[in-house]
Motif scaffolding. Structure first.
Motif, PDB file in Angstrom:
ATOM      1  N   GLY A 182       3.359  18.468  -9.025  1.00 57.74           N
ATOM      2  CA  GLY A 182       3.331  17.165  -9.735  1.00 57.74           C
ATOM      3  C   GLY A 182       3.483  16.247  -8.927  1.00 57.74           C
ATOM      4  O   GLY A 182       3.531  14.958  -9.461  1.00 57.74           O
ATOM      5  N   PHE A 183       3.699  16.082  -7.607  1.00 50.52           N
ATOM      6  CA  PHE A 183       4.151  15.217  -6.751  1.00 50.52           C
ATOM      7  C   PHE A 183       3.056  14.984  -5.541  1.00 50.52           C
ATOM      8  O   PHE A 183       2.403  15.913  -5.166  1.00 50.52           O
ATOM      9  N   ALA A 184       2.676  13.617  -5.544  1.00 49.88           N
ATOM     10  CA  ALA A 184       1.855  13.501  -4.390  1.00 49.88           C
ATOM     11  C   ALA A 184       1.953  12.121  -3.772  1.00 49.88           C
ATOM     12  O   ALA A 184       2.120  11.006  -4.389  1.00 49.88           O
ATOM     13  N   GLY A 185       2.049  12.107  -2.310  1.00 48.64           N
ATOM     14  CA  GLY A 185       2.371  11.055  -1.815  1.00 48.64           C
ATOM     15  C   GLY A 185       1.310  10.351  -1.199  1.00 48.64           C
ATOM     16  O   GLY A 185      -0.017  10.778  -1.298  1.00 48.64           O
ATOM     17  N   THR A 186       1.190   9.076  -0.882  1.00 45.44           N
ATOM     18  CA  THR A 186       0.056   8.086  -0.241  1.00 45.44           C
ATOM     19  C   THR A 186      -0.306   8.736   1.178  1.00 45.44           C
ATOM     20  O   THR A 186       0.734   8.403   2.060  1.00 45.44           O
ATOM     21  N   PRO A 187      -1.379   9.026   1.534  1.00 48.56           N
ATOM     22  CA  PRO A 187      -1.547   9.619   2.737  1.00 48.56           C
ATOM     23  C   PRO A 187      -1.410   8.439   3.825  1.00 48.56           C
ATOM     24  O   PRO A 187      -2.085   7.149   3.463  1.00 48.56           O
ATOM     25  N   PRO A 188      -1.146   8.610   4.958  1.00 47.61           N
ATOM     26  CA  PRO A 188      -0.998   7.421   5.760  1.00 47.61           C
ATOM     27  C   PRO A 188      -2.405   6.879   6.352  1.00 47.61           C
ATOM     28  O   PRO A 188      -3.511   7.545   6.223  1.00 47.61           O
ATOM     29  N   GLY A 189      -2.448   5.603   6.817  1.00 46.97           N
ATOM     30  CA  GLY A 189      -3.683   5.291   7.367  1.00 46.97           C
ATOM     31  C   GLY A 189      -3.958   5.686   8.589  1.00 46.97           C
ATOM     32  O   GLY A 189      -3.303   6.356   9.279  1.00 46.97           O
ATOM     33  N   THR A 213      13.080  14.731  13.029  1.00 45.55           N
ATOM     34  CA  THR A 213      12.860  13.560  12.436  1.00 45.55           C
ATOM     35  C   THR A 213      11.517  13.876  11.736  1.00 45.55           C
ATOM     36  O   THR A 213      10.599  14.673  12.123  1.00 45.55           O
ATOM     37  N   LEU A 214      11.408  13.849  10.204  1.00 47.10           N
ATOM     38  CA  LEU A 214      10.253  14.169   9.440  1.00 47.10           C
ATOM     39  C   LEU A 214       9.478  12.724   9.240  1.00 47.10           C
ATOM     40  O   LEU A 214      10.208  12.248   8.671  1.00 47.10           O
ATOM     41  N   ASN A 215       8.078  12.826   9.430  1.00 51.97           N
ATOM     42  CA  ASN A 215       7.254  11.718   9.161  1.00 51.97           C
ATOM     43  C   ASN A 215       6.874  11.991   7.725  1.00 51.97           C
ATOM     44  O   ASN A 215       6.001  12.777   7.572  1.00 51.97           O
ATOM     45  N   VAL A 216       7.493  11.372   6.752  1.00 53.31           N
ATOM     46  CA  VAL A 216       6.864  11.549   5.281  1.00 53.31           C
ATOM     47  C   VAL A 216       6.313  10.353   4.685  1.00 53.31           C
ATOM     48  O   VAL A 216       6.407   9.224   5.023  1.00 53.31           O
ATOM     49  N   THR A 217       5.622  10.524   3.469  1.00 50.78           N
ATOM     50  CA  THR A 217       5.226   9.330   2.962  1.00 50.78           C
ATOM     51  C   THR A 217       6.193   8.709   2.216  1.00 50.78           C
ATOM     52  O   THR A 217       7.290   8.875   2.066  1.00 50.78           O
ATOM     53  N   LYS A 218       6.118   7.233   1.983  1.00 46.88           N
ATOM     54  CA  LYS A 218       6.919   6.463   1.347  1.00 46.88           C
ATOM     55  C   LYS A 218       7.368   6.935  -0.035  1.00 46.88           C
ATOM     56  O   LYS A 218       8.478   6.872  -0.434  1.00 46.88           O
ATOM     57  N   GLU A 219       6.758   7.552  -0.705  1.00 50.74           N
ATOM     58  CA  GLU A 219       6.971   8.321  -1.824  1.00 50.74           C
ATOM     59  C   GLU A 219       8.067   9.346  -1.769  1.00 50.74           C
ATOM     60  O   GLU A 219       8.801   9.528  -2.616  1.00 50.74           O
ATOM     61  N   ALA A 220       7.924  10.485  -0.809  1.00 52.21           N
ATOM     62  CA  ALA A 220       8.508  11.167  -0.464  1.00 52.21           C
ATOM     63  C   ALA A 220      10.115  10.884  -0.156  1.00 52.21           C
ATOM     64  O   ALA A 220      11.286  11.187  -0.355  1.00 52.21           O
ATOM     65  N   HIS A 221      10.183   9.745   0.667  1.00 54.78           N
ATOM     66  CA  HIS A 221      11.053   8.990   1.090  1.00 54.78           C
ATOM     67  C   HIS A 221      11.877   8.444   0.159  1.00 54.78           C
ATOM     68  O   HIS A 221      12.996   8.664  -0.214  1.00 54.78           O
ATOM     69  N   ASP A 222      11.080   7.733  -0.960  1.00 61.25           N
ATOM     70  CA  ASP A 222      11.828   7.159  -2.195  1.00 61.25           C
ATOM     71  C   ASP A 222      12.562   8.200  -3.167  1.00 61.25           C
ATOM     72  O   ASP A 222      13.452   7.880  -3.553  1.00 61.25           O
ATOM     73  N   LEU A 223      11.714   9.456  -3.165  1.00 64.53           N
ATOM     74  CA  LEU A 223      12.248  10.595  -3.996  1.00 64.53           C
ATOM     75  C   LEU A 223      13.667  11.012  -3.295  1.00 64.53           C
ATOM     76  O   LEU A 223      14.428  11.274  -4.192  1.00 64.53           O
ATOM     77  N   VAL A 224      13.795  11.130  -2.315  1.00 64.92           N
ATOM     78  CA  VAL A 224      14.863  11.774  -1.491  1.00 64.92           C
ATOM     79  C   VAL A 224      16.077  10.879  -1.929  1.00 64.92           C
ATOM     80  O   VAL A 224      17.190  11.259  -1.941  1.00 64.92           O
TER      81      VAL A 224
END
Length: 117
Positions: free
Chosen positions: A3-10, A79-90
């Motif tokens: 149920g979790f999906a982050g925004t892919p990077p540009g 270092t993990l390059n994660v979406t903003k949504e994953a960062h906010d969740l953590v």
């Protein structure tokens, strides 16, 4: 499915920021040359071997590798390059003043436990 999906990077994700580029001194080498040297180094070639292949002094190769990240065998973190949504969740999942690395370890431990059940 999750149920979790982050925004892919540009499409420019991973590029050096313009500010960082502006702050870096000019090393007098083309971007293509520097990219070739770094690619060869990442493939495991030693600076002296790269210099011999490209027929340039080893000092030029060292200059091309100046800002290159190199792995440290004794490294204890990554270092993990994660979406903003994953960062906010953590950050939302942090407990009190828990360090972020502990939060990630705890969440991954919970996931592993849950998958095992």
């Amino acid at each position: 499915m999750s149920g979790f999906a982050g925004t892919p990077p540009g499409h420019h994700a991973g590029d050096m920021s313009r500010r960082t580029q502006a702050l870096r001194p000019d090393i007098g080498l083309s971007d293509e040359f520097v990219a070739a040297v770094r690619r060869m180094r990442k493939q495991g070639q030693e600076p002296a071997d790269i210099a011999a292949t490209l027929v340039v002094p080893v000092e030029v190769i060292e200059r091309a590798m100046l800002a290159m990240r190199t792995p440290r065998p004794e490294a204890t973190r990554g270092t993990l390059n994660v979406t903003k949504e994953a960062h906010d969740l953590v950050h939302r999942e942090r407990q009190g003043d828990e360090p972020v690395w502990q939060t990630v370890d705890r969440l991954l431990g919970e996931l592993i436990e849950r998958r095992g059940a």
